[in-house]
Design an enzyme around this catalytic site. Structure first.
Site, PDB file in Angstrom:
ATOM      1  CG  HIS A  30      -6.860  -7.409   2.397  1.00 18.57           C
ATOM      2  ND1 HIS A  30      -7.291  -6.399   3.233  1.00 18.57           N
ATOM      3  CD2 HIS A  30      -5.558  -7.141   2.132  1.00 18.57           C
ATOM      4  CE1 HIS A  30      -6.297  -5.551   3.456  1.00 18.57           C
ATOM      5  NE2 HIS A  30      -5.225  -5.978   2.800  1.00 18.57           N
ATOM      6  CG  HIS A  67       0.591  -4.772  -3.158  1.00 20.96           C
ATOM      7  ND1 HIS A  67      -0.621  -4.216  -3.485  1.00 20.96           N
ATOM      8  CD2 HIS A  67       0.717  -4.623  -1.809  1.00 20.96           C
ATOM      9  CE1 HIS A  67      -1.198  -3.738  -2.388  1.00 20.96           C
ATOM     10  NE2 HIS A  67      -0.407  -3.965  -1.359  1.00 20.96           N
ATOM     11  CG  ASP A  95      -2.136  -6.725   0.638  1.00 20.00           C
ATOM     12  OD1 ASP A  95      -2.757  -7.604   1.267  1.00 20.00           O
ATOM     13  OD2 ASP A  95      -2.165  -5.513   0.948  1.00 20.00           O
ATOM     14  CG  HIS A 143       0.756  -1.076   1.773  1.00 22.35           C
ATOM     15  ND1 HIS A 143       0.264  -1.784   0.711  1.00 22.35           N
ATOM     16  CD2 HIS A 143       1.383   0.013   1.246  1.00 22.35           C
ATOM     17  CE1 HIS A 143       0.567  -1.157  -0.419  1.00 22.35           C
ATOM     18  NE2 HIS A 143       1.241  -0.074  -0.128  1.00 22.35           N
ATOM     19  CG  ASP A 169      -3.418  -2.884   5.159  1.00 25.54           C
ATOM     20  OD1 ASP A 169      -2.464  -2.325   4.588  1.00 25.54           O
ATOM     21  OD2 ASP A 169      -4.150  -3.742   4.601  1.00 25.54           O
ATOM     22  CG  HIS A 170      -0.103  -5.658   5.196  1.00 29.93           C
ATOM     23  ND1 HIS A 170      -0.487  -6.943   4.947  1.00 29.93           N
ATOM     24  CD2 HIS A 170      -0.947  -4.871   4.484  1.00 29.93           C
ATOM     25  CE1 HIS A 170      -1.532  -6.942   4.098  1.00 29.93           C
ATOM     26  NE2 HIS A 170      -1.822  -5.695   3.813  1.00 29.93           N
ATOM     27  CG  HIS A 184       3.091  -5.375   1.754  1.00 31.79           C
ATOM     28  ND1 HIS A 184       2.294  -6.395   2.201  1.00 31.79           N
ATOM     29  CD2 HIS A 184       2.238  -4.382   1.379  1.00 31.79           C
ATOM     30  CE1 HIS A 184       1.013  -6.042   2.092  1.00 31.79           C
ATOM     31  NE2 HIS A 184       0.955  -4.826   1.609  1.00 31.79           N
TER      32      HIS A 184
HETATM   33 FE    FE Z   1      -3.332  -4.869   2.655  1.00 32.79          FE
HETATM   34 ZN    ZN Z   2      -0.846  -3.802   0.802  1.00 28.11          ZN
END
Ligand code: FE
Ligand code: ZN
Length: 257
Positions: free
Chosen positions: A173, A115, A134, A59, A61-62, A57
């Protein structure tokens, strides 16, 4: 049959990142790009050359490292068809029912919105491994940022229905210890959950990862996969309620935990 090698490593504060290597074809992919330096170290450690980024996805941090890694390695970016505008550098758009082939290793793609609007999961059935981003966490699930609780529950239910119990669940995570704390508040009498919480505390005290788990373990212990369990419904004072409402209430409580 292919043999998929999985090299797991931490990135940023609490992300996990995965290099996937198909031995037969010598092809390599990384699942999400939280941190370029950590990925470059992992590539150096393994000696593998990056061919693909597999995004779950959008985000940061991805997908935050997509552009830099693509420039540096010439790799191609695979990501959710439902969210192409927000996946930097996307080359290959995939969605529900599509297959992605890393050499001889085949991943089936599932849409799991909730999400984020466009979230996908990669399931390598021959290798009993699913990369769930996530959407699903060990003992938890992602926050419902862009979708509705109903959408998120349908995504989780889909994974519960299609992934065999033996499937290794690789989430993005290390949230398991906090998730266990919360899970015990809504399913205090779940013996499998109690035992797992002890195991998780032991792993964390020893500085070890709690990921991957398996679908079988998640089904037995993760409250977000159990909104139809009588014990959870009773603990929430929602006996007889529909799974969507029970899931929504569980998620709401976790958001305020
Ligand atoms: Fe994340
Ligand atoms: Zn995420």
């Amino acid at each position: 049959m292919s043999r998929l090698q999985i090299h797991m490593f931490p990135a940023l504060q609490d992300n996990y990142c995965y290099l996937l290597h198909d031995e037969t074809s010598d092809k390599t992919a990384v699942v999400d790009t939280p941190e370029v330096a950590a990925i470059e170290r992992a590539l150096a450690d393994t000696g593998w050359r990056l061919d693909y980024i597999l995004n779950t996805h959008h985000h940061w941090d991805h997908a935050g490292g997509n552009a830099e890694l693509k420039t540096k390695t010439g790799c191609r970016v695979v990501g959710p068809k439902a969210d192409t505008a927000r996946i930097p550098g996307i080359d290959i758009e995939v969605g529900e029912g599509d297959e992605f082939r890393l050499g001889d290793s085949v991943a089936r793609v599932y849409d799991t919105p909730g999400h984020t609007r466009g979230h996908i999961v990669y399931h390598f059935a021959d290798d009993d491994a699913a990369f769930v981003g996530d959407t699903l966490f060990a003992l938890g699930c992602g926050r419902v940022f862009e979708g509705t609780p109903e959408q998120m529950w349908n995504s989780l239910k889909k994974l519960r229905d299609v992934l065999p119990d033996t499937t290794r669940i690789y989430c993005a995570h290390e949230y398991t210890q906090g998730n266990a704390r919360f899970a015990l508040t809504v399913e205090p009498d779940n013996a499998a959950l109690q035992a797992r919480a002890v195991e998780v505390d032991g792993l964390r005290a020893a500085g070890q990862a709690t990921v991957p788990s398996t679908m079988g373990v998640e089904k037995a212990t993760n409250p977000f996969l159990r909104p139809d369990s009588p014990g959870l419904m009773a603990a929430l004072d929602m006996t007889g309620a529909d799974p969507v409402s029970v899931f929504a209430e569980t998620r709401r409580r976790k958001d305020h935990f």
